[in-house]
Design a protein around this motif. Structure first.
Motif, short mmCIF file in Angstrom:
data_model
loop_
_atom_site.label_atom_id
_atom_site.label_comp_id
_atom_site.label_asym_id
_atom_site.label_seq_id
_atom_site.Cartn_x
_atom_site.Cartn_y
_atom_site.Cartn_z
N LEU A 169 16.19 39.62 100.14
CA LEU A 169 17.43 39.90 100.88
C LEU A 169 18.64 39.86 99.95
O LEU A 169 19.51 40.74 99.99
N CYS A 170 18.69 38.84 99.09
CA CYS A 170 19.82 38.73 98.16
C CYS A 170 19.82 39.89 97.16
O CYS A 170 20.88 40.44 96.83
N TYR A 171 18.64 40.27 96.72
CA TYR A 171 18.53 41.34 95.71
C TYR A 171 18.95 42.69 96.30
O TYR A 171 19.71 43.44 95.67
N ILE A 172 18.49 42.99 97.49
CA ILE A 172 18.84 44.27 98.13
C ILE A 172 20.33 44.32 98.43
O ILE A 172 20.99 45.35 98.22
N LEU A 178 25.77 49.22 94.20
CA LEU A 178 25.46 50.02 93.02
C LEU A 178 25.26 51.49 93.40
O LEU A 178 25.49 52.39 92.58
N ALA A 179 24.83 51.75 94.63
CA ALA A 179 24.60 53.13 95.07
C ALA A 179 25.90 53.92 95.18
O ALA A 179 25.88 55.15 95.16
N LEU A 207 15.48 50.48 90.93
CA LEU A 207 15.41 49.07 91.30
C LEU A 207 15.15 48.90 92.80
O LEU A 207 14.41 48.00 93.22
N PHE A 208 15.76 49.77 93.60
CA PHE A 208 15.53 49.70 95.04
C PHE A 208 14.07 49.98 95.38
O PHE A 208 13.46 49.29 96.20
N ALA A 254 11.90 46.97 94.38
CA ALA A 254 12.03 45.86 95.32
C ALA A 254 11.35 46.18 96.65
O ALA A 254 10.62 45.34 97.21
N PHE A 255 11.57 47.39 97.16
CA PHE A 255 11.02 47.74 98.46
C PHE A 255 9.49 47.83 98.43
O PHE A 255 8.81 47.30 99.32
N VAL A 256 8.94 48.49 97.42
CA VAL A 256 7.48 48.64 97.33
C VAL A 256 6.81 47.28 97.11
O VAL A 256 5.76 46.99 97.70
N THR A 257 7.42 46.43 96.29
CA THR A 257 6.86 45.09 96.08
C THR A 257 6.90 44.28 97.37
O THR A 257 5.92 43.59 97.71
#
Length: 888
Positions: A803-806, A812-813, A827-828, A831-834
């Motif tokens: 949550l913090c990372y997203i 940045l977008a 990076l998105f 994070a999402f796939v992981t």
């Protein structure tokens, strides 16, 4: 057995380390801060990398060797008006594309006058210096007749204007080769754009015209004047644009690419501040709960402070060692964020599992024993993969510097998590044990005292006291945390439900299908406009360049670097065969045609062939410019020989298709190896394209090999080697998906995306390794039970860091830069796939794939066997009831 002993020994070491840090929290909290401040003071030596070629061109390539050889024969700086290239022209220059909003013909009288007017304004630009004002005439590259070299299209436009003034109708411009009034044949494919032709290549109209002004930069003073002239050139072009609104002008200089590359850092500043504010807010919320004593909002903030201190320390070391900053460093804080936040949240999750009646030192030791082993192994993986990327094996300097900086930052982040964040955990532990408010550090009154206070006061100071908690409820003290409650009561049961599993498997098959579709379309991005800020000179110029001037490739220099028998007819046929299919600007072909027009055989004796070349052909006005393309030498018997020469070739190809241009380069190189005539080919853009694919993939390839090696080696250190098998399969699945979806999202495989993929390996291991480790090492219960247990133990930390990372990535977008756009998308996706694998794929697949838990049951006595059977029967209805029965 050895694995268990080693595993236990490491846990004991970390436990003692935690106890030692808890005994000296002030020192371990203050030392990282002091080190960071001291090293942060080195920003007075802050430097920015000026050379884009040094960063992004392969360091060791054949093109650079070829450039040195070419430069020794025919100085590239003097030849750059002949060796045209869009963004990679060497030296100083100013360039402008002139077009119209209405797609008008730029060769009509009105637009011809405007372009010549613009040309006159540019040549009158003055650069004031003490005691002298420099103009274009003072700093331009000179011809043999000591006049400034200007583009041939200027002469064509002047002749066209004179023809209209004298009512001559026989004047014609041909494309891509045209003839000037002095008889010279010149190439105009990169000066006329959007061309419509009549029969026999006669130009009917042109939608764009490009002018280039080449400058000298032979010494520091000359280079400084030329740099200021470029700035004045852009200002002059903009003023001309304002006064002529019906035309569109795209200026570009040798400094534009560098400035626009560095502009990404400046335009990103406020977005990064927004990102920091959002991450701080989310981290504080993730660490908060209704219980004001057990809530840890300060630890959320201090976790980010830990990451910031490590990043500051790494930046200070880079500055002290003479490193230079570049825009790719924007990705380093996000790498730190992904790794550091998970480590801090995992420590906080381990703290929640300790007993409250223990002393703070014992609780801290238990936290270190429980969480630091996995955090140390993942940190080692980061250091190995990025360390390989920082090694001399990496051929692209930007990737090497990025990996080096990341290694330093990750190392200090690990040390600061051990020391600074560990001591912060100790301080908050004392606050909790003393029943003080987690924010205001005020003693929380007893419930009977709170009853007499207002409602808002009771809400702020809500807490559960240990004496009011029964022994059975002690373990559930932290279940009031929203994420803990969500996972334990709802999500774990839902994801392992028999009816949910088929949909997850189907979703995974769809995921693999789309990933494969994207994987088969992967393209390499060597376009330099992908690394600069949007709405800049580089982007606007490149867009216009590809729109109007993509019919022909850059001008390729064809250099014969040894003496050959030019007079031999078989050699002549070979040379013409090698250049067949190209548009040629060649002294050799012109000379042979010259001999044929004179009814002279092209197979003359050597002396006659050379004498006629020197004394007749090169003396003619229309061929005199070829003198720069031939190097003569006199032998001891006064015999003259051609020791080296050059020709220029242009291919009918799409310049936007870099792969096609790279294939053309490789074809010509293979031909040069097998041919009788020894030659090389060169264009300034080849320096960026040569071996780009292998240079780009090398860091990722080496990092993957090193990661697999480390996983194999650590199989002898971890408690069960099956953990590493599952980690490897998970990493492959994640990386495959990221590459595929990255391509579908129109992200090319360039320097930034490759660095993100290296990070993706580590991010996946970071989040999945503890989950898989808990599951594989679990015994006695069913797979479903241990999947639920793994999610309960580690799922909260994964969810908090995600949550913090997203939230940190979202701003940045919005940054107006191609570089940050690529960074965000990669990076998105990582994070999402992981996250998708951690909370959906692995929990489902692990319930019906090895290891089998039945084989791991130990022999029990009959009494215990009956209790286990009872537990399994109740487990079908409710996991929580099972826990109570097991406790009993």
């Amino acid at each position: 057995m050895l694995r268990q002993v080693l595993h236990g020994g490491l846990r004991t070491c970390f436990s003692r380390l935690g106890h030692f840090i808890a005994s000296h929290p002030v020192f371990f909290a203050s030392a990282p801060v002091l080190i960071s401040i001291l090293l942060g003071a080195s920003f007075s030596r802050y430097q920015v990398e000026e050379s884009v070629e040094h960063l992004l061109a392969p360091q060791h390539s054949l093109a650079k060797i070829e450039r040195n050889l070419v430069n020794s024969l025919f100085p590239v700086n003097r030849s750059k008006h002949r060796l045209y290239s869009d963004l990679q022209t060497p030296g100083r220059y100013g360039r402008v594309i002139v077009t119209s909003f209405q797609k008008a013909n730029m060769l009509d009288q009105h637009h011809t006058d405007l372009i010549l007017k613009l040309h006159a304004a540019v040549t009158k630009i003055q650069v004031p210096r003490p005691g002298f004002n420099y103009t274009f005439a003072h700093i331009c590259i000179l011809n043999n007749d000591k006049t400034c070299i200007v583009d041939d299209i200027v002469h064509v436009l002047e002749e066209l204007k004179n023809a209209r003034a004298t009512n001559r109708t026989n004047f014609a411009i041909t494309y891509p080769i045209t003839h000037l009034k002095d008889g010279r044949a010149v190439y105009n494919g990169h000066q006329l754009g959007g061309v419509t032709v009549h029969s026999k290549d006669r130009v009917k109209s042109a939608e764009a015209i490009q002018l280039t002004y080449y400058l000298q930069s032979i010494n520091s003073l000359n280079d400084m004047v030329a740099e200021r002239w470029e700035s004045s050139f852009c200002d002059t072009v903009r003023l001309f644009q304002k006064s002529n609104s019906k035309i569109k002008i795209y200026p570009y200089t040798s400094s534009s690419l560098r400035e626009d590359f560095q502009k990404t850092s400046r335009v990103s500043e406020r977005y990064l501040v927004t990102s920091l504010i959002l991450v701080v807010t989310m981290a504080i919320l993730c660490c908060s709960m209704q219980d004001c004593v057990r809530s840890k909002p300060w630890l959320g903030l201090l976790g980010l402070v830990t990451i910031s201190l490590a990043t500051l320390t790494a930046a200070g070391i880079i500055n002290l060692t003479g490193g230079k900053y570049n825009s790719t460093f924007l990705g380093v804080p996000f790498i730190m964020l992904g790794h550091g936040l998970y480590g801090t949240f995992e420590m906080l999750s381990s703290w929640r599992k300790t007993r409250e009646d223990q002393h703070v030192k014992e609780r801290t030791a238990a936290v270190y024993a429980d969480s630091m082993l996995s955090f140390s192994l993942t940190t080692a993986m980061y250091l190995v993969t990025f360390g390989i990327g920082a090694s001399p094996f990496t051929n692209i300097e930007a990737a090497r510097i990025f990996c080096c900086n990341s290694c330093i930052a990750i190392l200090f982040n690990y040390l600061y998590v051990l020391s600074f964040y560990g001591s912060s955990l100790v301080f908050t532990g004392y606050i909790e044990n003393n029943y003080q408010h987690s924010i205001f550090c005020r003693k929380v009154p007893k419930p009977e005292v709170l009853q007499e206070k207002p409602a808002w006061y009771r809400f702020l100071l809500t807490a559960r006291f240990s004496e009011d908690t029964t022994e059975g409820e002690e373990a559930n003290t932290y279940e009031s945390h929203l994420l803990v409650c969500f996972l334990k009561r709802y999500y774990c049961d839902w994801i392992t439900n028999t009816y949910v599993k088929p949909f997850v498997v189907l979703f995974y098959l769809i995921y693999i299908s789309f990933a494969l579709m994207g994987y088969l379309q992967v393209s390499e991005g060597s376009d330099l406009s992908n690394i600069v800020a949007t709405a800049t000179q580089t982007i606007e110029y490149t867009t216009a360049q590809q729109k109007y001037f993509s019919n022909y490739s850059p001008v390729i220099g064809f250099y014969i670097y040894e003496s050959i028998e030019y007079w031999n007819t078989s050699v002549q046929e070979d040379v013409l065969e090698y250049t067949k299919g190209f548009v040629r600007i060649s002294w050799f072909e012109s000379y042979l045609n010259y001999l044929r027009k004179l009814n002279v055989s092209t197979g003359l004796p050597k002396k006659n062939f050379t004498d006629m070349l020197r004394n007749s052909f090169l003396k003619a006005p229309q061929f005199s410019h070829f003198q720069e393309d031939i190097i003569f030498s006199k032998k001891y018997n006064d015999e003259v020989d051609v020791v080296a020469s050059r020709m220029f070739l242009v291919a009918k190809t799409m310049e936007t298709n870099r792969e096609e241009l790279y294939n053309l380069l490789e074809t010509l190189r293979r031909l040069s190896v097998t041919s009788k005539v020894k030659f090389i080919v060169f264009n300034p853009s080849f320096v960026y394209m040569d071996r780009y694919a292998s240079s780009l993939g090398a860091p990722l390839h080496n990092s993957c090999i090193s990661a697999l090696f480390l996983l194999f080696f650590s199989a002898f250190l971890v408690a069960d080697s099956l953990i590493n098998v599952w980690i490897t399969l998970t990493v492959v699945s994640v990386e495959f998906g990221v590459i595929g979806f990255m391509t579908l999202w129109k992200v090319e495989l360039d320097c930034i995306s490759v660095l993100c993929l290296i990070y993706g390996i580590n991010y996946t291991i970071d989040n999945c390794a503890p989950l898989l480790s808990t599951f594989v090492l679990g015994k006695d219960f069913t797979r479903t039970k241990w999947v639920k247990n793994s999610l309960e133990v580690h799922g909260v930390a994964i969810l908090q860091s995600y949550l913090c990372y997203i939230v940190g990535l979202i701003p940045l977008a919005a940054v107006p830069s191609n570089l940050t756009c690529t960074l965000f998308r990669c990076l998105f996706l990582i994070a999402f796939v992981t996250f998708f694998h951690c909370f959906a794929i692995l929990p489902v697949i692990l319930t019906f794939l090895p290891p089998s838990k039945k084989k791991r049951k130990e022999k029990k006595n009959p009494e215990n066997r009956e209790e286990i059977e009872c537990v399994e029967m109740v487990d079908i209805d409710s996991t929580r009831v099972v826990d109570q029965i097991t406790t009993v």
